[in-house]
Design a protein around this motif. Structure first.
Motif, PDB file in Angstrom:
ATOM      1  N   TRP A 167     -36.841 -11.136  23.773  1.00 60.88           N
ATOM      2  CA  TRP A 167     -37.516  -9.888  24.169  1.00 60.88           C
ATOM      3  C   TRP A 167     -36.498  -8.831  24.593  1.00 60.88           C
ATOM      4  N   TYR A 218     -44.119  -7.669  20.318  1.00 64.39           N
ATOM      5  CA  TYR A 218     -42.805  -7.545  19.676  1.00 64.39           C
ATOM      6  C   TYR A 218     -42.918  -6.830  18.340  1.00 64.39           C
ATOM      7  N   PRO A 219     -41.927  -6.012  17.942  1.00 63.81           N
ATOM      8  CA  PRO A 219     -41.978  -5.353  16.619  1.00 63.81           C
ATOM      9  C   PRO A 219     -42.111  -6.386  15.499  1.00 63.81           C
ATOM     10  N   ASP A 279     -33.377  -8.604  23.760  1.00 64.98           N
ATOM     11  CA  ASP A 279     -32.463  -8.221  22.681  1.00 64.98           C
ATOM     12  C   ASP A 279     -33.016  -7.102  21.805  1.00 64.98           C
ATOM     13  N   GLN A 280     -34.354  -6.968  21.706  1.00 66.77           N
ATOM     14  CA  GLN A 280     -34.902  -5.969  20.781  1.00 66.77           C
ATOM     15  C   GLN A 280     -34.719  -4.542  21.313  1.00 66.77           C
ATOM     16  N   LYS A 281     -34.725  -4.322  22.627  1.00 63.23           N
ATOM     17  CA  LYS A 281     -34.335  -3.046  23.252  1.00 63.23           C
ATOM     18  C   LYS A 281     -35.048  -1.828  22.666  1.00 63.23           C
ATOM     19  N   GLN A 282     -36.266  -1.976  22.215  1.00 59.33           N
ATOM     20  CA  GLN A 282     -36.966  -0.842  21.616  1.00 59.33           C
ATOM     21  C   GLN A 282     -38.135  -0.365  22.481  1.00 59.33           C
ATOM     22  N   LEU A 283     -38.685  -1.234  23.293  1.00 63.08           N
ATOM     23  CA  LEU A 283     -39.865  -0.888  24.071  1.00 63.08           C
ATOM     24  C   LEU A 283     -39.488  -0.692  25.538  1.00 63.08           C
ATOM     25  N   ALA A 284     -40.000   0.378  26.122  1.00 59.88           N
ATOM     26  CA  ALA A 284     -39.683   0.699  27.514  1.00 59.88           C
ATOM     27  C   ALA A 284     -40.272  -0.364  28.436  1.00 59.88           C
TER      28      ALA A 284
END
Length: 385
Positions: A180, A240-241, A182-187
């Motif tokens: 979770w 998750y994306p 590692d993806q660093k896309q969701l605030a």
């Protein structure tokens, strides 16, 4: 007629008496002189004897003070010669004895420096029998699989079925957190709502997070690690994306990247008995999780009040070793399902500074797993510097 009689010797009698008186005075004078001379002689001898006795006493006192015992004065030269010879022999032996003692002390000091109490001759650390690491003590370990790794040297300190594949239950959530983050896309501050898709349809476990509860992503991660909240972990994997399938694929890919070839994940919660690994491979997972500050903080937090949108819930740490401060660690996780028994992984800090990875799988009870952790911590704190 009588008055006219004279003595027959005339004036001789008074002269004789005068001489006699003078002779008596001289005799008396000579006797007094002799007496004084005798007294003076006696006084001198007495003074010499007293001085000699005082000197001998001083010599005896000095000898007694220096050696702690009285010495016998040898009067004959023939008796003194063998004594001097014996003393010479002893004097010759003393340097050799002193050298031998010094050599022994130096050898012992060198051995002590080269081989400290916490390390064998090879220089590698080990658990010591005097610290309770005995065959009898090892038989009291409840966990079926155990692996203890000194992170500083890479030395395994204790193994039991370390390569046996077994279900790991909620220890899975360490990998969930890694993927979770590692993806660093969701605030992390954005809120995430629990849905029907997050319910457990495999074990039908209960959760205090009802459908519709809304939490920040940061709080979801927090209670998933600290309290092993299953619906929170499920919600994170769904969000998750690419959805949950992409999340599970990322978990397995990360396991392979860590060299965990016998590790496999089917879901993000650990409720599936198909989530498996080995005690040895879980050490790599613990080391990887320790690199994330958020995982360290959340897994070690003892309690937290969570805002769920329509009220608050109090959560506590599921690991009693951490909750009650029985060990010092930098990261931890527990897990349980019927198929796995009670599991626990820790990165212990021995003496608050030396990291040792401890992974334990398959205890028959939560108390057994906790007691295993306490026992191993005692071995480590006694054996390692």
């Amino acid at each position: 007629m009588l008055s006219t009689l004279r003595p027959p010797y005339g004036h001789a009698t008074p002269l004789f008496l005068s001489l006699l008186r003078r002779a008596g005075a001289v005799a008396r004078l000579m006797m007094c002189s002799l007496l004084v001379l005798m007294l003076a002689t006696l006084a001198g001898k007495f003074s010499e004897a007293q001085a000699a006795g005082s000197s001998a006493g001083k010599h005896r006192s000095a000898a007694t003070g220096a050696k702690g015992r009285k010495r016998t004065v040898r009067k004959k030269a023939s008796a003194d010669k063998p004594a001097r010879t014996a003393r010479s022999r002893r004097a010759l032996r003393r340097p050799a004895a002193a050298a031998a003692v010094a050599g022994t002390a130096a050898t012992a000091a060198t051995a002590a420096t080269a081989t400290p109490a916490s390390a064998p001759a090879s220089g590698k650390p080990e658990l010591l029998a005097r610290c309770g690491f005995t065959e009898a003590s090892r038989r009291h370990i409840f966990s079926r699989g155990v692996y203890v790794l000194d992170e500083q040297t890479g030395t395994p300190l204790f193994e039991r079925n370390a390569d046996t594949v077994a279900p790991i239950a909620s220890v899975t959530k360490l990998m969930t957190a890694i993927v979770w983050l590692d993806q660093k896309q969701l605030a992390m501050g954005n809120r995430l709502e629990v849905t029907e898709d997050d319910l457990d349809t495999l074990k039908f476990t209960h959760s205090r997070l009802g459908v519709g509860a809304s939490l920040s992503r940061a709080d979801m991660l927090h209670i998933a690690l600290m309290s092993s909240e299953n619906r929170a972990a499920a919600a994170l994997s769904r969000d998750y994306p690419g959805g949950r399938p992409a999340f599970i694929a990322a978990m397995n890919a990360r396991a392979q990247a860590l060299g965990m070839s016998h590790t496999h994940f089917e879901n993000a919660t650990g409720l599936s008995p198909e989530n498996v690994s080995t005690p040895r491979e879980l050490a790599a997972l613990v080391q990887a999780a320790n690199r994330y500050q958020l995982i360290r903080n959340d897994s070690l937090d003892k309690q937290k009040m969570i805002n769920i949108g329509r009220g608050q819930l109090q959560y506590i740490n599921s690991n009693r070793l951490i909750r009650y401060g029985q060990v010092n660690a930098s990261v931890q996780k527990t897990g349980f399902i019927n198929e796995s028994g009670h599991n626990m992984v820790l990165r212990m800090l021995v003496h608050d500074r030396r990291p040792v990875i401890v992974t334990m799988l398959g205890s028959g009870s939560a108390d057994g797993s906790r007691l295993d952790g306490v026992r191993i911590a005692k071995w480590l704190n006694c054996s390692l510097n």
